[in-house]
Design a protein around this motif. Structure first.
Motif, mmCIF file in Angstrom:
data_model
loop_
_atom_site.group_PDB
_atom_site.id
_atom_site.type_symbol
_atom_site.label_atom_id
_atom_site.label_comp_id
_atom_site.label_asym_id
_atom_site.label_seq_id
_atom_site.Cartn_x
_atom_site.Cartn_y
_atom_site.Cartn_z
ATOM 1 N N VAL A 50 0.732 -1.656 -0.519
ATOM 2 C CA VAL A 50 -0.269 0.221 0.079
ATOM 3 C C VAL A 50 1.023 0.920 0.163
ATOM 4 N N SER A 51 0.292 1.848 -0.831
ATOM 5 C CA SER A 51 1.156 3.508 -0.554
ATOM 6 C C SER A 51 0.084 4.947 -0.278
ATOM 7 N N VAL A 52 0.350 5.833 1.308
ATOM 8 C CA VAL A 52 0.421 6.511 1.792
ATOM 9 C C VAL A 52 1.410 7.616 1.473
ATOM 10 N N LYS A 53 0.266 9.508 1.533
ATOM 11 C CA LYS A 53 0.470 10.225 1.429
ATOM 12 C C LYS A 53 1.044 11.075 3.057
ATOM 13 N N HIS A 55 4.121 -4.343 2.423
ATOM 14 C CA HIS A 55 4.786 -3.129 2.523
ATOM 15 C C HIS A 55 4.058 -1.998 3.092
ATOM 16 N N LEU A 56 4.822 -1.137 3.110
ATOM 17 C CA LEU A 56 3.651 -0.013 3.038
ATOM 18 C C LEU A 56 4.941 1.080 2.982
ATOM 19 N N SER A 57 4.387 2.232 1.917
ATOM 20 C CA SER A 57 5.354 2.939 1.702
ATOM 21 C C SER A 57 4.611 4.351 1.200
ATOM 22 N N VAL A 58 5.369 5.724 2.134
ATOM 23 C CA VAL A 58 4.778 6.704 2.693
ATOM 24 C C VAL A 58 5.784 7.326 2.016
ATOM 25 N N THR A 59 5.124 8.676 0.782
ATOM 26 C CA THR A 59 5.439 9.293 0.344
ATOM 27 C C THR A 59 5.033 10.553 0.548
ATOM 28 N N GLU A 84 1.321 5.878 -5.692
ATOM 29 C CA GLU A 84 0.903 5.079 -6.346
ATOM 30 C C GLU A 84 -0.817 5.336 -6.939
ATOM 31 N N LEU A 85 -1.293 4.778 -5.737
ATOM 32 C CA LEU A 85 -3.111 4.110 -5.989
ATOM 33 C C LEU A 85 -3.674 4.797 -4.558
ATOM 34 N N TYR A 86 -4.284 4.764 -4.644
ATOM 35 C CA TYR A 86 -5.486 6.068 -3.671
ATOM 36 C C TYR A 86 -6.617 5.880 -3.953
ATOM 37 N N VAL A 87 -7.683 6.050 -2.917
ATOM 38 C CA VAL A 87 -8.877 6.312 -3.088
ATOM 39 C C VAL A 87 -9.346 7.662 -2.726
ATOM 40 N N ASP A 88 -10.843 7.668 -3.008
ATOM 41 C CA ASP A 88 -11.238 9.320 -2.140
ATOM 42 C C ASP A 88 -11.246 9.153 -0.527
ATOM 43 N N GLN A 89 -11.933 8.089 0.021
ATOM 44 C CA GLN A 89 -12.176 7.611 0.827
ATOM 45 C C GLN A 89 -12.135 6.256 1.216
ATOM 46 N N GLN A 90 -11.710 6.098 2.491
ATOM 47 C CA GLN A 90 -11.153 4.606 2.505
ATOM 48 C C GLN A 90 -12.549 3.161 3.802
ATOM 49 N N GLU A 91 -13.447 4.175 3.727
ATOM 50 C CA GLU A 91 -14.582 4.128 4.400
ATOM 51 C C GLU A 91 -15.603 4.799 4.130
ATOM 52 N N VAL A 92 -16.813 4.128 3.185
ATOM 53 C CA VAL A 92 -17.894 4.258 2.772
ATOM 54 C C VAL A 92 -19.297 3.679 3.387
ATOM 55 N N SER A 93 -20.481 4.182 3.486
ATOM 56 C CA SER A 93 -21.637 3.579 3.966
ATOM 57 C C SER A 93 -23.023 3.451 2.904
ATOM 58 N N GLY A 94 -23.720 2.558 2.671
ATOM 59 C CA GLY A 94 -24.882 2.457 2.206
ATOM 60 C C GLY A 94 -25.787 1.833 3.393
ATOM 61 N N VAL A 95 -27.211 2.061 2.554
ATOM 62 C CA VAL A 95 -28.400 1.443 2.945
ATOM 63 C C VAL A 95 -29.086 0.202 1.565
ATOM 64 N N GLU A 96 -29.155 -0.584 3.550
ATOM 65 C CA GLU A 96 -29.609 -2.247 1.788
ATOM 66 C C GLU A 96 -30.555 -1.524 1.104
ATOM 67 N N GLY A 97 -30.266 -2.202 -0.009
ATOM 68 C CA GLY A 97 -31.303 -1.542 -1.268
ATOM 69 C C GLY A 97 -30.535 -0.994 -2.486
ATOM 70 N N GLY A 98 -30.038 -0.060 -1.654
ATOM 71 C CA GLY A 98 -29.294 0.803 -2.175
ATOM 72 C C GLY A 98 -28.032 0.757 -2.894
ATOM 73 N N SER A 99 -27.075 1.336 -3.071
ATOM 74 C CA SER A 99 -25.811 1.493 -3.523
ATOM 75 C C SER A 99 -24.333 2.260 -2.866
ATOM 76 N N VAL A 100 -23.468 1.823 -3.238
ATOM 77 C CA VAL A 100 -22.301 2.589 -2.727
ATOM 78 C C VAL A 100 -21.503 2.733 -3.964
ATOM 79 N N THR A 101 -20.385 3.866 -4.457
ATOM 80 C CA THR A 101 -19.768 3.941 -4.772
ATOM 81 C C THR A 101 -18.111 4.513 -4.519
ATOM 82 N N VAL A 102 -16.991 3.668 -5.048
ATOM 83 C CA VAL A 102 -15.818 3.645 -4.734
ATOM 84 C C VAL A 102 -14.471 4.155 -5.984
#
Length: 325
Positions: free
Chosen positions: A31-34, A122-126, A131-149
């Motif tokens: 994983v790579s983290v800022k 291996h953890l790389s702090v830059t 190199e690879l990251y996401v908007d949010q590491q934790e997302v939530s939704g409700v039953e029957g609904g949807s989530v986007t990552v």
């Protein structure tokens, strides 16, 4: 000591642990983290170890690994904390305010009466963009609904995207994709923005409570874990997906070389996404295939360790005899 013998011993020392995970413990591999940000690492363990102590340690090799935090002691130590979800058999480690000196190898481990079970990453702090990251590491939704990552990849080297559910479920994503992962509809598309970042957008539709858990997007040898929480639908909630900003045509373009995996392609994938009309029997059969892979991953490191141990002994004997002569 001869250079080649030292190299073999170093390899043997690293292999006494397990990268990404063996039969007892599994996790991501890289994983790579800022700088200044945080990361949560999920560590999955076998059902046999539910009541055992879990811990997180740091070190290039297993035999020199230093414990940072344990579940049988105060669960917070400085900027590191640990929690254990025995229901899902996953313990999570959270590291905050990361600095470049925090880069290195870390180990998910379970303390047992015999040899502790472990898996390293291996953890790389830059200081720059990871190199690879996401908007949010934790997302939530409700039953029957949807989530986007959304997953962002800053390297220009073309590599295949994977979307994984922790365990061994994964989907290789090529262009636009639509399919089923562990009983849930998954749709994705790939875009490239004006900064030349490759963006993978994954949407899970028709959520159910069983979809709660850890997932990750993967590009080459890099992964970024994402936790999805599915909440029960209340009378004040709607299953209508939350609105998201769609990139303008001037800033992105869609990669659509392949619309959907064919039947032939999915036959070669471990636990692939399958059609929503697939019966329960094929799903069970896929689970048997998955278990077969788990067993293979369990015995492979042991076999390699044994071979390297024998090689080291042979080299040592040869060198000893050469010295005597």
């Amino acid at each position: 000591m001869a250079p080649h013998l030292s190299l073999l011993l170093l390899i043997f020392s690293r292999l006494s642990g397990t990268q990404a995970g063996g039969y007892g413990v599994s996790t991501v591999s890289k994983v790579s983290v800022k700088t200044g940000n945080y990361i949560t690492i999920p560590c999955r363990y076998d059902q046999r170890y539910i009541q055992y102590v879990k811990y997180w340690c740091q070190g290039d090799y297993w035999n020199s690994c230093s414990d940072l935090v344990r579940t049988d002691q105060p669960k917070i130590s400085g900027t590191v904390s640990i929690s254990d979800d025995v229901t899902r058999r996953i313990f999570s480690v959270n590291m905050t305010d990361l600095q470049p000196e925090d880069s290195g190898y870390y180990w998910c481990a379970v303390e047992t009466a015999g040899r502790d079970q472990n898996a390293y990453l291996h953890l790389s702090v830059t200081t720059g963009t990871p190199e690879l990251y996401v908007d949010q590491q934790e997302v939530s939704g409700v039953e029957g609904g949807s989530v986007t990552v959304r997953c962002y990849y800053s390297n220009t080297v073309v590599k295949k995207w994977l979307w994984c559910k922790m365990g061994i479920y994964y989907v290789p994503l090529v262009g636009r994709y639509s399919g089923i992962l562990d009983g849930t509809s998954v749709k994705s598309q790939q875009t490239i923005d004006h900064n030349n970042r490759h963006i993978l957008t994954v949407t899970l539709n028709g959520l159910n409570m069983g979809d709660t858990g850890w997932y990750w997007c993967s590009r080459g040898d890099l992964q970024m874990p994402v936790h999805i929480t599915v909440n029960q639908l209340t009378t004040t909630q709607s299953t209508t997906p939350a609105s998201t900003t769609t990139p303008t045509p001037s800033s992105t373009f869609i990669i659509s070389t392949v619309n959907q995996l064919t039947t032939t392609q999915t036959d070669t994938i471990i636990n692939p996404a399958v059609s929503s009309s697939t019966s329960q029997a094929p799903v069970n059969n896929t689970q048997h295939v998955a278990q077969g892979w788990e067993r293979t991953l369990f015995y492979l490191p042991k076999t390699v360790n044994a071979v390297l141990f024998i090689l080291c002994n042979v080299i040592a004997v040869v060198k000893f005899r050469a010295t005597r002569l």
